[in-house]
Structures are given as structure tokens and as C-alpha cells.
Enzyme design. Structure first.
Site, PDB file in Angstrom:
ATOM      1  N   ASP A   1      55.438  41.391  36.540  1.00  0.00           N
ATOM      2  CA  ASP A   1      55.005  40.272  35.703  1.00  0.00           C
ATOM      3  C   ASP A   1      54.916  40.634  34.232  1.00  0.00           C
ATOM      4  OD1 ASP A   1      52.809  42.019  36.201  1.00  0.00           O
ATOM      5  OD2 ASP A   1      51.463  40.478  35.440  1.00  0.00           O
TER       6      ASP A   1
ATOM      7  N   ASP B   1      49.042  43.950  40.107  1.00  0.00           N
ATOM      8  CA  ASP B   1      48.251  42.948  39.378  1.00  0.00           C
ATOM      9  C   ASP B   1      49.152  41.955  38.656  1.00  0.00           C
ATOM     10  OD1 ASP B   1      45.167  44.262  38.944  1.00  0.00           O
ATOM     11  OD2 ASP B   1      46.789  45.653  39.399  1.00  0.00           O
TER      12      ASP B   1
ATOM     13  N   ASP C   1      55.202  45.543  41.455  1.00  0.00           N
ATOM     14  CA  ASP C   1      53.979  45.674  40.681  1.00  0.00           C
ATOM     15  C   ASP C   1      52.850  45.012  41.488  1.00  0.00           C
ATOM     16  OD1 ASP C   1      52.387  45.831  38.162  1.00  0.00           O
ATOM     17  OD2 ASP C   1      52.513  43.651  38.332  1.00  0.00           O
TER      18      ASP C   1
HETATM   19  O1  LIG Z   1      45.977  47.978  35.891  1.00  0.00           O
HETATM   20  C1  LIG Z   1      46.719  47.422  35.063  1.00  0.00           C
HETATM   21  O2  LIG Z   1      46.536  47.466  33.837  1.00  0.00           O
HETATM   22  C2  LIG Z   1      47.908  46.623  35.535  1.00  0.00           C
HETATM   23  O3  LIG Z   1      48.269  46.890  36.858  1.00  0.00           O
HETATM   24  P1  LIG Z   1      49.744  46.487  37.323  1.00  0.00           P
HETATM   25  O4  LIG Z   1      50.639  47.604  36.855  1.00  0.00           O
HETATM   26  O5  LIG Z   1      49.625  46.399  38.836  1.00  0.00           O
HETATM   27  O6  LIG Z   1      50.080  45.158  36.712  1.00  0.00           O
HETATM   28 MG   LIG Z   2      51.277  43.491  36.542  1.00  0.00          MG
END
Ligand SMILES: O=C(O)COP(=O)(O)O
Ligand SMILES: [Mg+2]
Length: 226
Positions: A177, A16, A14
Site C-alpha cells: 500500500d 499494515d 505487506d
Molecule cells: O509498521 C509500519 O510502519 C508499516 O508496516 P507495513 O510495512 O506492514 O506497512
Molecule cells: Mg503498509
């Protein structure tokens, strides 16, 4: 080597809340967007709880919070356009890598794992961010929240990545996360590894019952180089 890596060929990360702490820039873009619409402006702490389901839902959550009700389609469209413009103009101004990310990716890549990035973030932002932090070369494939018909918690992007490289789901690990990463990983038949420092709508990630919980990516890095 950490037991979670035994028999694994592909590791899906992942973005963010796992590799980067992007909320300061996401919050700055949202603040500008809502300010221009003369709506109440959220603080970073609030934005932290709204991240996870992609940019359209992030904007919708902010508008619902600011106006006390779900936005009408034309307001959502205007705000989404503003957010994409503001975030695209400065996706790396305040964003920081989490500890040991670079070392972990390098060690895992050198150990022979196929690394892929599966984020719910819009695809257009992935390359500028990975290039800025010098991470782009480690990933054999990057999928955004708008790359395929479905995003996490759907298993679709994970299965797409496994299939692309000819690996069975049990040869793959999802690292993330949030409940969306762990949910997608379980639905795809991947092993799951959670990190506790990111964004999970204010809930502890333990509630999603990942196979493994590590404090940072440093432990996976040490596992790869051991
Ligand atoms: O853009 C988002 O809502 C979260 O992004 P992610 O999947 O990298 O945690
Ligand atoms: Mg994330």
C-alpha cells in the site's frame, strides 16, 4: 489469470494497510504512550499518515508532532518502550481485515504460489496478529522491520525471501500500500502491485508507478481462481 501473475512463483505481501487496517490499535497505543508522558495526543487521522517506516519512526514522528521538535534520545527510548508495551497488549482490539484478504490468500496458496509476509512492523507482533485472523498458515516466511539489518524501502528483505526459496526476482511480486513497498519491489527487481486504500503518508500510491494498481485483493483472488 491476471497478467501480473504470469511466470510468478512467489508473492510478498505487506501487512499494515494491505491486509489489515491496524491504525486504530496503533493510534490507541500511541495515545496512551503520549498521554502518560503528558504530551499532546494525536487523533487517528494523523497517525494514519505516520505509519510506514516501522515502530521507532512512528514514535519519533508522534513525539516530533507533540513537542514541535525531534525528541531527545531518552524521551524517544521511554516512548518507544511504552508504545511497544501498549501495542503488544492489544494489537487486535480494533484492527480489521480488509475485504477479500482471506479468500485471496487461500486462493493464491491453493494455486501454488509461495506466499511470504514482509512488513516494517516489529517481528514480535506478526504472529499474534496473523494467528488472531487465521492467516498464519498461508505464509511460508514472515519478516518484520527488525528481522534483518535493513527494512523496506531497502530491497534486502525481498531478496532474502526470494533467495530462501530459490526464486529469481522476476519470478516474484510485491503487493503493498505504500511507496516503501513499491520502492523496495522495484529495487529488488520484483513486479509490483499496489492497493490504494492503505497508508502512504497522505499521497496517492499512483505516484510510485506500480506495475499494477487494483482496487482490492478481490481482483487478485478472482485472477487466481479464474
Ligand atoms: O509498521 C509500519 O510502519 C508499516 O508496516 P507495513 O510495512 O506492514 O506497512
Ligand atoms: Mg503498509
Amino acid at each position: 489469470m491476471h497478467p501480473i501473475l504470469h511466470g510468478k512463483r512467489l508473492i510478498a505481501f505487506d501487512l499494515d494497510g494491505t491486509l489489515i487496517d491496524s491504525v486504530p490499535d496503533l493510534a490507541a497505543a500511541l495515545k496512551r504512550t503520549l498521554g502518560e508522558l503528558e504530551l499532546a495526543v494525536p487523533d487517528e487521522h494523523q497517525v494514519r499518515e505516520w505509519v510506514g517506516n516501522g515502530a521507532p519512526v512512528l514514535v519519533e514522528r508522534a513525539l516530533t508532532w507533540a513537542a514541535g521538535q525531534p525528541p531527545k534520545a531518552h524521551l524517544q527510548a521511554r516512548a518507544f518502550e511504552g508504545f511497544m508495551q501498549h501495542y503488544g497488549a492489544a494489537p487486535n482490539a480494533l484492527t480489521r481485515l480488509y475485504p477479500k484478504v482471506k479468500n485471496a490468500l487461500e486462493a493464491l496458496h491453493q494455486a501454488g504460489f509461495t506466499l511470504v509476509l514482509i512488513t516494517n512492523k516489529p517481528e514480535r507482533f506478526i504472529a499474534p496478529i496473523l494467528e488472531h485472523f487465521g492467516l498464519k498458515d498461508w505464509f511460508a516466511l514472515c519478516l518484520g522491520g527488525d528481522t534483518l539489518a535493513e527494512k523496506k524501502p531497502s530491497p534486502m528483505p525481498l531478496l532474502h525471501a526470494a533467495d530462501r526459496f530459490g526464486f529469481a526476482p522476476h519470478e516474484c511480486l510485491m503487493v503493498g500500500d505504500s511507496r516503501h513497498d513499491i520502492g523496495a519491489g522495484k529495487a529488488a527487481g520484483f513486479a509490483t502491485l499496489a492497493l490504494p486504500y492503505g497508508y502512504n503518508h497522505g499521497d496517492p500510491i499512483e505516484l510510485s508507478q506500480p506495475d499494477v494498481l487494483l482496487p482490492t485483493l478481490g481482483e487478485l483472488y478472482e485472477a487466481a481462481s479464474a
